[in-house]
Design a protein around this motif. Structure first.
Motif, PDB file in Angstrom:
ATOM      1  N   ASP A 103       5.305  -4.175  -9.045  1.00 53.97           N
ATOM      2  CA  ASP A 103       6.262  -5.144  -9.588  1.00 53.97           C
ATOM      3  C   ASP A 103       5.708  -5.989 -10.724  1.00 53.97           C
ATOM      4  O   ASP A 103       6.388  -6.866 -11.232  1.00 53.97           O
ATOM      5  N   SER A 104       4.459  -5.755 -11.120  1.00 56.07           N
ATOM      6  CA  SER A 104       3.826  -6.566 -12.156  1.00 56.07           C
ATOM      7  C   SER A 104       2.866  -5.741 -12.998  1.00 56.07           C
ATOM      8  O   SER A 104       2.255  -4.785 -12.501  1.00 56.07           O
ATOM      9  N   TYR A 133      -0.422  -6.619 -15.752  1.00 58.05           N
ATOM     10  CA  TYR A 133      -1.292  -7.676 -16.245  1.00 58.05           C
ATOM     11  C   TYR A 133      -2.134  -7.149 -17.399  1.00 58.05           C
ATOM     12  O   TYR A 133      -2.603  -6.001 -17.367  1.00 58.05           O
ATOM     13  N   HIS A 164       0.858 -12.125 -17.510  1.00 58.36           N
ATOM     14  CA  HIS A 164       1.647 -11.499 -16.457  1.00 58.36           C
ATOM     15  C   HIS A 164       2.999 -11.070 -17.010  1.00 58.36           C
ATOM     16  O   HIS A 164       3.686 -11.846 -17.681  1.00 58.36           O
ATOM     17  N   ARG A 198       6.573  -9.298 -15.585  1.00 59.57           N
ATOM     18  CA  ARG A 198       7.324  -8.783 -14.442  1.00 59.57           C
ATOM     19  C   ARG A 198       7.837  -7.395 -14.787  1.00 59.57           C
ATOM     20  O   ARG A 198       8.303  -7.152 -15.900  1.00 59.57           O
ATOM     21  N   GLY A 230      -2.202  -5.899  -3.481  1.00 59.94           N
ATOM     22  CA  GLY A 230      -1.379  -6.786  -4.281  1.00 59.94           C
ATOM     23  C   GLY A 230      -1.713  -8.256  -4.153  1.00 59.94           C
ATOM     24  O   GLY A 230      -0.968  -9.109  -4.633  1.00 59.94           O
ATOM     25  N   ARG A 267      -2.541 -13.703  -6.284  1.00 62.11           N
ATOM     26  CA  ARG A 267      -1.154 -13.423  -6.646  1.00 62.11           C
ATOM     27  C   ARG A 267      -0.214 -14.067  -5.631  1.00 62.11           C
ATOM     28  O   ARG A 267      -0.421 -13.957  -4.416  1.00 62.11           O
ATOM     29  N   ASN A 287       5.938 -13.720  -6.397  1.00 63.35           N
ATOM     30  CA  ASN A 287       6.599 -13.203  -7.600  1.00 63.35           C
ATOM     31  C   ASN A 287       5.626 -12.598  -8.610  1.00 63.35           C
ATOM     32  O   ASN A 287       6.012 -12.252  -9.722  1.00 63.35           O
ATOM     33  N   GLY A 288       4.342 -12.499  -8.235  1.00 63.07           N
ATOM     34  CA  GLY A 288       3.351 -11.886  -9.106  1.00 63.07           C
ATOM     35  C   GLY A 288       2.587 -12.852  -9.976  1.00 63.07           C
ATOM     36  O   GLY A 288       1.600 -12.465 -10.618  1.00 63.07           O
TER      37      GLY A 288
END
Length: 516
Positions: A197-198, A200, A210, A212, A253, A272, A275-276
């Protein structure tokens, strides 16, 4: 085929047919919609494709691969009872394919400015490409690029065949990309990692950006944290994060880690949240203000060039280019690190103390690339002309297990020696059978990996490199900077900065991998 094997296959087919003709569906299936039933069937088929056609194991299903379908058409046992050694042999006799070739690569094109590559626009968002990553679900490939005043992260949608379709970019100072200004989190990006979901990226100035990641792989900028290169990033107080060189994320994660040349070197931890987004969680360094100090060793983090997290999440490793060392940190369930030792050797310019000493000449002197096997039993270090294997115990401790490279007298000789000219990346396939090393000299080298982690050189592909399979006139490997493999082990991707002697262009090259 034995009578027993024939009878077993016949009984299995009869049993499957009997179940299929039973009156009415089981009660647990009643009321399920078509989509749910389809998902359950897909999950069942995936479970029946759990191993390679070149490995004995459970029964495969014909939908796994055209070769599996061909073998099962002449030998039902392979898809109803077990895929045994006879089935493996039939990969050759029925399909005409060789299991000895598993892991070999075939160049299948590139995107970028290089000659023969598919263009991604007049303003190339992957000019001076610095890194490449594949999303865990295998549907996206991301590449970073840029110099001192510009930078971008580009998205490519990955097709089932492994082919790439350009999907857009986010950047600063790059025409055609969605802008992240006034923030400057993409200043001279050096690394990119992808979670589900992320995504970087790491800038040379010390900030981690970051993005999304949506279900279709598209990115949306979500902020940055770290060094002083951008006043718009969340600043970390009490510690200087700058001159960062490498980035890694844990498979669970929970954590992201970066290394930097600050002081005599440091590793930084970011936690993290759901929401990341990242929060700074501390650092361990050698003579770095604000970081926990290493005890009993010096210079094992000096000039760091790589960081990786094992797939089981229990260890983090870093490499030092000079003096030439690998350091081990134990990782707990929260992501916190505890220094656990190092292996290396002093160089003429930097003394290394407190580490297990490697024999001279040091095979990891000028270490520049680092990777770990998905089974968490091996760690590999690419250095000046060599690839070195460290065997990993259940505790995470590592032991030297040998090296390959013609530039070092204690290593197994390599021909051509240019196959490992200035390694820039190490990647191990999900099936743990192949190790690939990208090199700035313009090559991608393939090593077959034994069950104990030892390596055997299996060839190389290059751009203008004698002894390697040539991709010219296509220019997709000049100054190769990074390598990544897809989760299905069918594709290998290499980012390339430009010509072997400079940064005039940039590309992402794709290689099909034989993965029977």
């Amino acid at each position: 085929m034995s009578i027993r094997r024939n009878m077993t296959a016949a009984l299995s087919i009869w049993a499957i047919g009997f179940i299929g003709c039973a009156s009415g569906p089981p009660e647990s299936v009643e009321g399920l919609d078509d989509a749910t039933v389809g998902e359950q069937i897909a999950e069942a088929e995936q479970a029946l494709c759990a191993h390679s056609q070149c490995d004995p194991g459970g029964a495969l299903t014909p939908s796994c691969d055209p070769c599996a379908a061909s073998v099962c058409a002449v030998d039902a046992y392979c898809c109803t009872v077990a895929w045994d050694s006879t089935c493996v042999q039939q990969v050759g006799s029925v399909c005409g394919q060789s299991c000895a070739d598993v892991g070999d690569l075939v160049f299948d094109g590139c995107h970028g400015q290089g000659s023969g590559c598919t263009s991604v626009g007049a303003t190339n968002p992957i000019a001076s490409a610095s890194a490449v990553a594949v999303s865990p679900d295998g549907s996206s490939v991301y590449a970073t690029s840029g110099g001192s005043s510009a930078g971008a992260v580009a998205h490519f949608r990955r097709q089932a065949s492994g082919e790439l379709v350009y999907g857009g970019c986010i950047g600063q100072g790059v025409s055609g990309c969605t802008s992240v200004l006034p923030a400057k989190p993409l200043y001279a990006p050096r690394a990119v990692v992808s979670l589900q979901d992320s995504v970087y990226t790491l800038s040379a100035g010390g900030s981690v950006a970051h993005f999304r990641r949506s279900t279709n792989g598209d990115l949306a900028y979500a902020g940055c944290i770290g060094g002083p290169s951008s006043s718009q990033c969340t600043q970390v107080s009490g510690v200087a994060i700058q001159d960062t060189t490498s980035l890694a994320a844990s498979a669970d994660g929970k954590s992201v880690y970066a290394v930097a040349t600050t002081g005599r070197g440091a590793v930084y931890r970011f936690d993290r949240v759901t929401n990341g987004d990242l929060t700074y969680a501390g650092c361990i360094g050698d003579g770095v203000a604000g970081c926990a100090s290493l005890i009993g060793a010096t210079n094992e983090l000096r000039n760091p060039r790589g960081v990786t997290v094992t797939a089981n999440g229990s260890s983090v490793y870093t490499i030092s280019t000079d003096p030439g060392a690998i350091a081990h940190f134990r990782r707990d369930s929260s992501g916190a690190l505890t220094y656990a030792g190092c292996i290396g050797r002093s160089s003429p310019w930097q003394a290394l103390t407190g580490c297990t000493t490697l024999a001279a000449p040091n095979p990891i002197y000028e270490a520049t690339a680092l990777g770990a096997s998905p089974d968490s039993t091996s760690v590999y270090v690419g250095a000046a002309g060599t690839i070195t294997h460290f065997r990993r115990s259940a505790s995470g401790d590592i032991a030297y297990a040998g090296c390959i490279g013609s530039s070092n007298g204690q290593c197994t000789s390599l021909a051509p020696s240019a196959a490992l000219s200035d390694p820039s990346g190490v990647a191990v396939t999900a099936d743990s059978k192949s190790v690939y090393v990208s090199s700035r000299g313009g090559t991608i080298a393939h090593f077959k990996r034994a069950t104990n982690g030892d390596l055997l050189f299996a060839g190389c592909i290059g751009q203008g490199v004698a002894g390697c399979t040539e991709i010219a006139p296509t220019q997709g490997l000049g100054f190769a900077t990074s390598v990544a493999v897809s989760s299905d082990a069918r594709s290998v991707y290499v980012s390339a900065g430009g010509s072997a002697g400079g940064w005039s262009s940039g590309a992402v090259s794709r290689f099909d991998r034989l993965s029977l």
